[in-house]
Scaffold this active site. Structure first.
Site, PDB file in Angstrom:
ATOM      1  N   ARG A 174       0.835  -1.195   0.000  1.00 22.34           N
ATOM      2  CA  ARG A 174       0.000   0.000   0.000  1.00 22.34           C
ATOM      3  C   ARG A 174       0.869   1.244   0.000  1.00 22.34           C
ATOM      4  O   ARG A 174       1.915   1.282   0.633  1.00 22.34           O
ATOM      5  CB  ARG A 174      -0.899   0.016   1.247  1.00 22.34           C
ATOM      6  CG  ARG A 174      -1.714   1.296   1.398  1.00 22.34           C
ATOM      7  CD  ARG A 174      -2.513   1.298   2.695  1.00 22.34           C
ATOM      8  NE  ARG A 174      -1.666   1.251   3.886  1.00 22.34           N
ATOM      9  CZ  ARG A 174      -1.056   2.310   4.408  1.00 22.34           C
ATOM     10  NH1 ARG A 174      -1.165   3.494   3.838  1.00 22.34           N
ATOM     11  NH2 ARG A 174      -0.306   2.199   5.489  1.00 22.34           N
ATOM     12  N   VAL A 175       0.416   2.261  -0.721  1.00 25.80           N
ATOM     13  CA  VAL A 175       0.993   3.595  -0.597  1.00 25.80           C
ATOM     14  C   VAL A 175      -0.119   4.538  -0.177  1.00 25.80           C
ATOM     15  O   VAL A 175      -1.298   4.276  -0.388  1.00 25.80           O
ATOM     16  CB  VAL A 175       1.657   4.090  -1.903  1.00 25.80           C
ATOM     17  CG1 VAL A 175       2.893   3.273  -2.205  1.00 25.80           C
ATOM     18  CG2 VAL A 175       0.682   4.057  -3.057  1.00 25.80           C
ATOM     19  N   SER A 176       0.257   5.661   0.422  1.00 22.26           N
ATOM     20  CA  SER A 176      -0.725   6.544   1.029  1.00 22.26           C
ATOM     21  C   SER A 176      -1.414   7.471   0.046  1.00 22.26           C
ATOM     22  O   SER A 176      -2.424   8.065   0.362  1.00 22.26           O
ATOM     23  CB  SER A 176      -0.058   7.392   2.117  1.00 22.26           C
ATOM     24  OG  SER A 176       0.459   6.564   3.129  1.00 22.26           O
ATOM     25  N   LYS A 177      -0.862   7.633  -1.142  1.00 19.51           N
ATOM     26  CA  LYS A 177      -1.466   8.547  -2.105  1.00 19.51           C
ATOM     27  C   LYS A 177      -1.637   7.851  -3.449  1.00 19.51           C
ATOM     28  O   LYS A 177      -0.805   7.062  -3.865  1.00 19.51           O
ATOM     29  CB  LYS A 177      -0.598   9.793  -2.281  1.00 19.51           C
ATOM     30  CG  LYS A 177      -0.460  10.625  -1.010  1.00 19.51           C
ATOM     31  CD  LYS A 177       0.398  11.854  -1.256  1.00 19.51           C
ATOM     32  CE  LYS A 177       0.550  12.694   0.007  1.00 19.51           C
ATOM     33  NZ  LYS A 177       1.404  13.879  -0.194  1.00 19.51           N
ATOM     34  N   GLN A 224       3.725   8.653  -4.835  1.00 26.00           N
ATOM     35  CA  GLN A 224       4.378   7.520  -4.188  1.00 26.00           C
ATOM     36  C   GLN A 224       4.163   6.304  -5.075  1.00 26.00           C
ATOM     37  O   GLN A 224       3.114   6.142  -5.680  1.00 26.00           O
ATOM     38  CB  GLN A 224       3.788   7.275  -2.797  1.00 26.00           C
ATOM     39  CG  GLN A 224       4.018   8.419  -1.826  1.00 26.00           C
ATOM     40  CD  GLN A 224       3.510   8.080  -0.430  1.00 26.00           C
ATOM     41  OE1 GLN A 224       3.446   6.927  -0.040  1.00 26.00           O
ATOM     42  NE2 GLN A 224       3.164   9.102   0.315  1.00 26.00           N
TER      43      GLN A 224
END
Length: 203
Positions: free
Chosen positions: A7-10, A15
């Protein structure tokens, strides 16, 4: 079977998942067995994680690059891994502070047990602070006019209390001197701030 989650936050491209994907592939996971989300870890709706958890079967092991890729918060992380363990699914972290966690080994189980103990300690502290705050509010008196008004102090206490599974909303409203409607206008059922609550804290 080894299954990976990343997972990436954006989701705006700032990212990328390349580093996580490379680490999971190097750990021996087939590309078709890697699930992903492009969203904040604080969001409840993570379709990639939901599909990943559905795909896991007894004997499988879930791998993540770092510990913070899986859980929205420490409690969510602990609950998720406990649920996996109860189904006979292993959990392993490849790097970072949680790299010693591998629930397939006695050492990894011990490390994860420490994390679980810290989560329980955190919950106990929040509960204790909430009770002290409520007792202090009662001592100052909240009877009379304006008893249904939400204040920033009450809101912070409510945020802490709503994060506890054992909290009874009707009892909390009674303690704070607000109606259920007032409480839910400021907070969601999980203690997340709503627009009115955010405005109140920003005053």
């Amino acid at each position: 079977m080894l299954i990976g989650y990343m997972r990436v936050s954006k989701a705006d491209g700032s990212q990328v998942l390349d580093m996580q994907r490379d680490a999971l592939l190097a750990a021996g996971i087939c590309a078709e067995h890697i699930y992903q989300d492009l969203a904040s870890g604080s969001l409840d709706a993570r379709p990639g994680l939901i599909n990943c958890l559905k795909a896991l079967r007894a004997g499988d092991t879930l791998l993540v690059w770092k510990l913070d890729r899986l859980g929205r918060n420490l409690r969510h992380l602990i609950n998720t891994v406990h649920e996996l363990t109860s189904k006979g699914v292993g959990f392993q972290v490849l790097t970072g502070h949680g790299a010693s966690i591998n629930t397939r080994t006695p050492e990894g189980q011990l490390v994860f047990g420490i994390f679980a103990a810290l989560a329980e300690f955190e919950r106990a502290l929040i509960s204790e602070r909430t009770k002290v705050g409520l007792a202090s509010a009662r001592a100052r008196g909240r009877n009379g006019g304006g008893q249904y008004k939400m204040t920033s102090a009450k809101l912070r206490l409510a945020m802490a209390a709503m994060g506890q599974k054992e909290t009874v909303v009707s009892d909390l409203c009674k303690e704070l001197g607000v109606t259920r409607q007032t409480l839910y206008r400021h907070l969601g059922p999980d203690g997340v701030l709503r627009q009115d609550g955010q405005k109140l804290l920003e005053r």
